[in-house]
Design a protein around this motif. Structure first.
Motif, PDB file in Angstrom:
ATOM      1  N   VAL A 194      19.170 109.245  -6.841  1.00 43.55           N
ATOM      2  CA  VAL A 194      20.527 108.851  -6.448  1.00 43.55           C
ATOM      3  C   VAL A 194      20.711 107.359  -6.681  1.00 43.55           C
ATOM      4  O   VAL A 194      19.806 106.562  -6.455  1.00 43.55           O
ATOM      5  N   PHE A 195      21.901 106.990  -7.142  1.00 46.44           N
ATOM      6  CA  PHE A 195      22.236 105.577  -7.323  1.00 46.44           C
ATOM      7  C   PHE A 195      23.337 105.185  -6.337  1.00 46.44           C
ATOM      8  O   PHE A 195      24.107 106.038  -5.871  1.00 46.44           O
ATOM      9  N   LEU A 196      23.384 103.895  -6.040  1.00 48.68           N
ATOM     10  CA  LEU A 196      24.344 103.360  -5.079  1.00 48.68           C
ATOM     11  C   LEU A 196      25.146 102.238  -5.718  1.00 48.68           C
ATOM     12  O   LEU A 196      24.610 101.457  -6.499  1.00 48.68           O
ATOM     13  N   THR A 197      26.418 102.170  -5.370  1.00 50.46           N
ATOM     14  CA  THR A 197      27.192 100.959  -5.628  1.00 50.46           C
ATOM     15  C   THR A 197      27.381 100.271  -4.281  1.00 50.46           C
ATOM     16  O   THR A 197      28.015 100.813  -3.375  1.00 50.46           O
ATOM     17  N   MET A 198      26.786  99.095  -4.157  1.00 52.08           N
ATOM     18  CA  MET A 198      26.910  98.298  -2.936  1.00 52.08           C
ATOM     19  C   MET A 198      28.132  97.403  -3.089  1.00 52.08           C
ATOM     20  O   MET A 198      28.234  96.643  -4.063  1.00 52.08           O
ATOM     21  N   ILE A 199      29.053  97.473  -2.149  1.00 50.98           N
ATOM     22  CA  ILE A 199      30.306  96.725  -2.221  1.00 50.98           C
ATOM     23  C   ILE A 199      30.376  95.774  -1.031  1.00 50.98           C
ATOM     24  O   ILE A 199      30.302  96.192   0.123  1.00 50.98           O
ATOM     25  N   THR A 200      30.503  94.493  -1.336  1.00 50.17           N
ATOM     26  CA  THR A 200      30.552  93.467  -0.291  1.00 50.17           C
ATOM     27  C   THR A 200      31.643  92.452  -0.618  1.00 50.17           C
ATOM     28  O   THR A 200      32.245  92.475  -1.698  1.00 50.17           O
ATOM     29  N   ASN A 201      31.871  91.545   0.314  1.00 53.63           N
ATOM     30  CA  ASN A 201      32.681  90.361   0.052  1.00 53.63           C
ATOM     31  C   ASN A 201      32.067  89.601  -1.124  1.00 53.63           C
ATOM     32  O   ASN A 201      30.848  89.591  -1.293  1.00 53.63           O
ATOM     33  N   LYS A 202      32.888  88.942  -1.918  1.00 54.13           N
ATOM     34  CA  LYS A 202      32.395  88.239  -3.107  1.00 54.13           C
ATOM     35  C   LYS A 202      31.337  87.188  -2.765  1.00 54.13           C
ATOM     36  O   LYS A 202      30.499  86.845  -3.605  1.00 54.13           O
ATOM     37  N   GLU A 203      31.368  86.662  -1.530  1.00 55.73           N
ATOM     38  CA  GLU A 203      30.406  85.634  -1.134  1.00 55.73           C
ATOM     39  C   GLU A 203      29.098  86.231  -0.623  1.00 55.73           C
ATOM     40  O   GLU A 203      28.121  85.498  -0.436  1.00 55.73           O
ATOM     41  N   ALA A 204      29.084  87.535  -0.368  1.00 55.14           N
ATOM     42  CA  ALA A 204      27.887  88.184   0.179  1.00 55.14           C
ATOM     43  C   ALA A 204      26.999  88.658  -0.962  1.00 55.14           C
ATOM     44  O   ALA A 204      27.030  89.817  -1.379  1.00 55.14           O
ATOM     45  N   THR A 205      26.211  87.729  -1.476  1.00 53.62           N
ATOM     46  CA  THR A 205      25.237  88.052  -2.511  1.00 53.62           C
ATOM     47  C   THR A 205      23.905  87.429  -2.121  1.00 53.62           C
ATOM     48  O   THR A 205      23.845  86.466  -1.353  1.00 53.62           O
ATOM     49  N   LYS A 206      22.847  87.977  -2.671  1.00 56.93           N
ATOM     50  CA  LYS A 206      21.526  87.421  -2.373  1.00 56.93           C
ATOM     51  C   LYS A 206      21.406  85.997  -2.916  1.00 56.93           C
ATOM     52  O   LYS A 206      20.714  85.157  -2.338  1.00 56.93           O
ATOM     53  N   GLY A 207      22.091  85.724  -3.999  1.00 56.06           N
ATOM     54  CA  GLY A 207      22.078  84.375  -4.545  1.00 56.06           C
ATOM     55  C   GLY A 207      22.729  83.378  -3.611  1.00 56.06           C
ATOM     56  O   GLY A 207      22.266  82.232  -3.469  1.00 56.06           O
ATOM     57  N   ASN A 208      23.796  83.795  -2.926  1.00 56.92           N
ATOM     58  CA  ASN A 208      24.471  82.890  -2.002  1.00 56.92           C
ATOM     59  C   ASN A 208      23.642  82.623  -0.753  1.00 56.92           C
ATOM     60  O   ASN A 208      23.787  81.572  -0.131  1.00 56.92           O
ATOM     61  N   VAL A 209      22.793  83.572  -0.376  1.00 59.06           N
ATOM     62  CA  VAL A 209      21.888  83.293   0.734  1.00 59.06           C
ATOM     63  C   VAL A 209      20.978  82.117   0.367  1.00 59.06           C
ATOM     64  O   VAL A 209      20.756  81.205   1.163  1.00 59.06           O
TER      65      VAL A 209
END
Length: 281
Positions: A194-209
């Motif tokens: 199974v594959f997932l599309t994770m949908i978040t706020n544009k600022e919620a990325t691992k790079g932004n952490v």
């Protein structure tokens, strides 16, 4: 003296077990903290699911959950950043998923118990049976609804769509025209077909952490990052040394400064040893 940051994905990087961090990895990370390294775990998991394998850790760390929608200082749970979606996004995602075999889940965030809302009549029998397995792995309350309660979902961290790899990329491509939404397509860490599309706020990325925490708090210190799936790419791009697990998608391997053995072999230890040599010399 602080030496730098180590940013780590959990599933498939730190551990291949949803319940625990292997003792050798736990001990090694603790030794790095004692030497002055800061650890930040960045995961797509909810808080209640992420904390399960991390509960045995006896050192302080930073935790970004749901791809960085919430960033917390642990063990105090001090909130550092929050980047949530608005309920307006639900109508957009409904349109993106039109014609798909499966529906999506909506998560409320750790301060509201990490509740997971879902519409069971829009999922296949196979996925519903899988959800019963997921319910046993974390304390997140699953709430069956006919339609999503918009008043309760004025702000929330994550939507998770389910389907085939092809279908999830179609959903992601549809949503790409909305600048306030960020998507990432990954393989489900438990049900691999199974594959997932994770949908978040544009600022919620691992790079932004990495940007909001590591680069802001100690801008002159190096960042080492390790991951194994597509949502880890923004984190790796921000790092000075990039560790990619050998079982990662092939397109990720070209990013790697170091390719580490799989999590089942505790390969993160070997990858970090190679990376840290650069700064211990």
């Amino acid at each position: 003296m602080k030496k730098g940051w180590i940013a780590l994905d959990i599933d498939g990087t730190v551990t291949d077990n949803v319940y625990e961090v292997p003792r050798p990895v736990d001990d090694y990370l603790h030794s790095l903290v004692d030497k002055g390294w800061n650890i930040v775990f960045i995961t797509g998991r909810t808080y209640s699911f992420a904390i399960k394998p991390l509960k045995t850790l006896s050192f302080p760390y930073t935790l970004g959950v749901q791809n960085g929608a919430d960033i917390l200082r642990m063990p105090t749970k001090e909130k550092i950043f929050r980047n949530y979606l608005s309920s307006d996004v639900l109508a957009i995602v409904d349109e993106a998923c039109k014609g798909q075999k499966e529906d999506y889940l909506v998560y409320t965030g750790y301060e509201r118990g990490d509740s997971c809302y879902y519409r069971p009549d829009r999922f296949s029998k196979d996925l519903l049976e899988y959800f019963e397995v997921l319910k046993t792995l974390a304390t997140d309350p699953w709430v069956e609804v006919k339609s999503f309660p918009l008043e309760e979902l004025k702000g929330f961290p994550l939507i998770k769509c389910f389907g085939t790899e092809e279908d999830m990329y179609k959903v992601s491509e549809y949503l790409a025209k909305y600048p306030d939404i960020k998507t990432s397509v990954i393989r489900d860490p438990i049900k691999k077909e199974v594959f997932l599309t994770m949908i978040t706020n544009k600022e919620a990325t691992k790079g932004n952490v990495v940007r909001f925490v590591c680069r802001k708090e100690h801008p002159n210190l190096p960042v080492i990052a390790a991951g194994d799936d597509m949502n880890d790419i923004p984190m790796l791009v921000e790092a000075d040394v990039k560790i990619v697990m050998e079982n990662a998608p092939k397109k990720m391997l070209s990013l790697a400064d170091i390719v580490a053995p799989s999590a089942s072999q505790h390969g993160l230890i070997q990858g970090l040893e190679k990376a840290i040599k650069k700064y211990d010399a």
